[in-house]
Enzyme design. Structure first.
Site, PDB file in Angstrom:
ATOM      1  N   SER A 241      -6.259  -0.564  -4.728  1.00 31.81           N
ATOM      2  CA  SER A 241      -5.460  -1.115  -5.584  1.00 31.81           C
ATOM      3  C   SER A 241      -6.061  -2.448  -6.159  1.00 31.81           C
ATOM      4  O   SER A 241      -7.020  -3.074  -5.666  1.00 31.81           O
ATOM      5  CB  SER A 241      -4.193  -1.591  -5.030  1.00 31.81           C
ATOM      6  OG  SER A 241      -3.337  -2.491  -5.788  1.00 31.81           O
TER       7      SER A 241
ATOM      8  N   TYR B  36       0.491  -6.201   1.105  1.00 35.51           N
ATOM      9  CA  TYR B  36      -0.015  -5.079   0.548  1.00 35.51           C
ATOM     10  C   TYR B  36      -1.361  -5.266   0.092  1.00 35.51           C
ATOM     11  O   TYR B  36      -2.177  -4.387   0.310  1.00 35.51           O
ATOM     12  CB  TYR B  36       0.985  -4.872  -0.624  1.00 35.51           C
ATOM     13  CG  TYR B  36       0.529  -3.630  -1.532  1.00 35.51           C
ATOM     14  CD1 TYR B  36       0.535  -2.372  -1.431  1.00 35.51           C
ATOM     15  CD2 TYR B  36      -0.253  -4.020  -2.831  1.00 35.51           C
ATOM     16  CE1 TYR B  36       0.255  -1.444  -2.043  1.00 35.51           C
ATOM     17  CE2 TYR B  36      -0.340  -2.788  -3.821  1.00 35.51           C
ATOM     18  CZ  TYR B  36      -0.548  -1.601  -3.346  1.00 35.51           C
ATOM     19  OH  TYR B  36      -1.022  -0.551  -4.132  1.00 35.51           O
TER      20      TYR B  36
END
Length: 273
Positions: free
Chosen positions: A154, A167
């Protein structure tokens, strides 16, 4: 080998964890379109079966198996079912991951008393939810024909993106793991198994939709900030990830390992100025 064959996944058995999610849906369809056998692995049996039925009805090959990536025993059971049906596994897409409400830090929250348990859950899902399936399915690839493992990173592993610390830490761990494991695989198996990752920018999924859009579809303040910081000035569409995926799964990337391929509309290269 012709240029079309280079990107072919003909008769390759590819397991997609998170195959019942939004991005996973694009992944399994693209694998089937490239001639592969898409094994849809996820917790939602109903969605998995529906997606497999749809692909099979349209002339592709797909199979659905239910498992939670955080439960090794369920993954082992899934592996046995897949081997009984197909006899091999040629690729793995570690698509399971994402965030959860208890791991989102609100701007007004005290950063010295954040929800540590929530952060740990997000960190664990993204880290071990990638490592454990690799152990279970990768071991089959090592014993049999080899193949390709694709992880999902990500942009939040590269830049500080507010609210999503757990995350982001999980995806940073995936980046480290991708490089580390690619080297160890090469040391032990030569070019038989490779591991790479895709680094998506901002795509609308079930997990981030409420953070980025209002119920009427307009952008939240955060959604507007993301678009403003993306040179393309829009979110990505799930089907825009599949070119990178098919490249990394196919023989077109045979000499590529330990790399992260960004698909982010320029988000990570833009200074904001």
């Amino acid at each position: 080998m012709g240029s079309n064959d280079l990107f072919s996944l003909k008769n390759k058995v590819i397991v997609v964890t998170g195959g019942t999610g939004i991005l996973g849906g694009s992944f399994v369809k693209a694998i089937a379109d490239a001639g592969g056998i898409a094994v849809i692995l996820g917790r939602n049996a109903e969605v998995g079966k529906q997606r497999a039925d749809e692909i099979n009805a349209n002339g592709g090959q797909a199979f659905s198996v239910t498992a939670d990536v955080m439960e090794e025993s369920e993954l082992i059971n899934a592996r046995d079912i897949i081997l009984e049906k197909y006899g091999t596994i040629d690729g793995l897409v570690n698509g399971a991951g994402g965030n959860m409400p208890e791991a989102v830090l609100a701007p007004e929250a005290d950063i010295f008393s954040m929800n540590i348990e929530g952060m740990k859950k997000a960190l664990a899902l993204n880290t071990w939810g990638t490592v454990v399936p690799t152990h279970v399915f990768g071991a089959v690839m090592a014993k049999k024909n080899g193949g390709s493992i694709v992880n999902i990173s990500s942009v939040s592993s590269q830049q500080a993106v507010t609210k999503v610390l757990g995350y982001s830490m999980g995806k940073a761990a995936v980046d480290c793991y991708t490089k580390w494991y690619a080297v160890e695989l090469a040391n032990r198996y030569g070019d038989k198994i490779r591991m790479n990752s895709i680094m998506p920018g901002f795509f609308l999924t079930e997990q981030n939709r409420t953070l980025l859009t209002q119920p009427d579809g307009s952008y939240t303040d955060r959604g507007n900030l993301v678009v403003k910081n993306t040179p393309y000035k829009r979110f990505g569409k799930p089907e825009e990830l599949v070119g990178a995926l098919i490249y990394l799964l196919s023989d077109a990337s045979r000499f590529v390992t330990g790399t992260t391929l960004g698909v982010d509309g320029g988000f990570t290269i833009f200074s904001g100025v």
